[in-house]
Design a protein around this motif. Sequence first.
Motif, PDB file in Angstrom:
ATOM      1  N   ILE A   1       0.867  -1.164   0.000  1.00  0.00           N
ATOM      2  CA  ILE A   1       0.000   0.000   0.000  1.00  0.00           C
ATOM      3  C   ILE A   1       0.912   1.224   0.000  1.00  0.00           C
ATOM      4  O   ILE A   1       1.825   1.319   0.830  1.00  0.00           O
ATOM      5  N   CYS A   2       0.704   2.146  -0.939  1.00  0.00           N
ATOM      6  CA  CYS A   2       1.545   3.338  -1.048  1.00  0.00           C
ATOM      7  C   CYS A   2       0.660   4.578  -1.086  1.00  0.00           C
ATOM      8  O   CYS A   2      -0.180   4.719  -1.982  1.00  0.00           O
ATOM      9  N   LEU A   3       0.845   5.472  -0.139  1.00  0.00           N
ATOM     10  CA  LEU A   3       0.033   6.679  -0.018  1.00  0.00           C
ATOM     11  C   LEU A   3       0.958   7.886  -0.102  1.00  0.00           C
ATOM     12  O   LEU A   3       1.667   8.209   0.851  1.00  0.00           O
ATOM     13  N   GLY A   4       0.976   8.541  -1.255  1.00  0.00           N
ATOM     14  CA  GLY A   4       1.907   9.640  -1.480  1.00  0.00           C
ATOM     15  C   GLY A   4       1.211  10.978  -1.602  1.00  0.00           C
ATOM     16  O   GLY A   4       0.091  11.068  -2.125  1.00  0.00           O
ATOM     17  N   ALA A   5       1.879  12.039  -1.129  1.00  0.00           N
ATOM     18  CA  ALA A   5       1.342  13.399  -1.247  1.00  0.00           C
ATOM     19  C   ALA A   5       2.468  14.327  -1.687  1.00  0.00           C
ATOM     20  O   ALA A   5       3.553  14.308  -1.103  1.00  0.00           O
ATOM     21  N   PRO A   6       2.242  15.138  -2.716  1.00  0.00           N
ATOM     22  CA  PRO A   6       3.293  16.032  -3.199  1.00  0.00           C
ATOM     23  C   PRO A   6       3.559  17.174  -2.224  1.00  0.00           C
ATOM     24  O   PRO A   6       2.658  17.610  -1.497  1.00  0.00           O
ATOM     25  N   VAL A   7       4.799  17.635  -2.222  1.00  0.00           N
ATOM     26  CA  VAL A   7       5.193  18.807  -1.436  1.00  0.00           C
ATOM     27  C   VAL A   7       5.766  19.821  -2.423  1.00  0.00           C
ATOM     28  O   VAL A   7       6.748  19.532  -3.116  1.00  0.00           O
ATOM     29  N   PHE A   8       5.157  20.987  -2.493  1.00  0.00           N
ATOM     30  CA  PHE A   8       5.594  22.011  -3.429  1.00  0.00           C
ATOM     31  C   PHE A   8       6.526  22.996  -2.724  1.00  0.00           C
ATOM     32  O   PHE A   8       6.303  23.383  -1.573  1.00  0.00           O
ATOM     33  N   GLY A   9       7.564  23.413  -3.434  1.00  0.00           N
ATOM     34  CA  GLY A   9       8.545  24.330  -2.866  1.00  0.00           C
ATOM     35  C   GLY A   9       8.045  25.754  -2.832  1.00  0.00           C
ATOM     36  O   GLY A   9       6.929  26.070  -3.260  1.00  0.00           O
ATOM     37  N   GLU A  10       8.920  26.651  -2.368  1.00  0.00           N
ATOM     38  CA  GLU A  10       8.532  28.059  -2.196  1.00  0.00           C
ATOM     39  C   GLU A  10       8.258  28.770  -3.518  1.00  0.00           C
ATOM     40  O   GLU A  10       7.621  29.822  -3.550  1.00  0.00           O
ATOM     41  N   THR A  11       8.727  28.196  -4.650  1.00  0.00           N
ATOM     42  CA  THR A  11       8.455  28.796  -5.949  1.00  0.00           C
ATOM     43  C   THR A  11       7.226  28.195  -6.612  1.00  0.00           C
ATOM     44  O   THR A  11       6.915  28.520  -7.760  1.00  0.00           O
TER      45      THR A  11
END
Length: 344
Positions: free
Chosen positions: A179-189
């Motif tokens: 089971i893989c649960l991923g969430a993106p993290v966006f940088g300051e730009t």
Amino acid sequence: MPDIPIALTGISGVSIASMDDRRSSHSANHAEKVAEIVASRSAAARSPVAASWVRSFHKYGLEPDAPGRTGRLSQSEVGLHREAIGRLFHVSQAVMDQLHASLGLAGCSVILCDADGIVLDQRLRAGDQQDFETAGLARGADWSEKRQGTNGIGTAIAEGRPVHVLRDQHYHTRNTSMICLGAPVFGETGKLAAVLDVSSCRGDLDAAFVALIAQTVEQAAMRIEAENFCRSFNQARIVQGTAEGQQGPVLLAVNGDDLVIGATRSARLHYWLDDAALISPRPAMDILGDQERRGMGLESAERRELRRALARANGNVSAAARLLGISRATLYRRMEKLGLLPES
């Protein structure tokens, strides 16, 4: 006399020979299912998982039942990838520790990858390490969609949104136990910088618990994004906008002249901001749509400045005049003109 296969028995009493047969049958069935979906003309439009399967096959040329795994980067190479995301890697550490403290006992591993899908860091219990090593989820491994097909890390990168890939939703048969649960993290730009993932190799997690984990991962990713943004603009004032439907933090960085000099990805989407708009900053009031303060010209600006000076001086007119560099009499005249004198 022909050789007779020896049936080795595991703890459950099921022979390892029969377990291998089951795995082989499952792999064949999964590969057939993937082939059927990939051949369909409409499946990709109906399902994000199917769309990812189609990408995995047609764009990356992956076979669902291909054996083996790609190699891992060396420790020094992983170090270079960590340096590339800079501050965000350090911001993530405390959040990963907290996530693992909550989910580690359930056999979950907390993973941070960069935008290339390289595993930069991981939290897991010692007793679960072998399972994740066998699955290939370890520092330095490449879990981009082009290497692993559909998975919670690579597909989150490809689609720029939280992704939950459960067991047989994986593209490769070798990954269908996870089971893989991923969430993106966006940088300051505003660009995708990393993916926070929680994965499990256990088969005893029920749907309700998986849904709770998924929500927790998304909230943790937003915390990393927000803290990284605030640290990136630590000399600015951070203003939180309101935007229904946005999944990430809606934050603006405002300088001393009340100009917006930074915005998170969700703020960029909501307020229609791009790099060009931030290179030539606009007033925060114009972006936030503050109708009370918007479009009132110099008189409005002067009224706001006098109010600020009076507030800083706790209502003392003489002190406010000194802050503004004008005489007390001049300040009184300006206050009278702008309707700032208290009614007698």
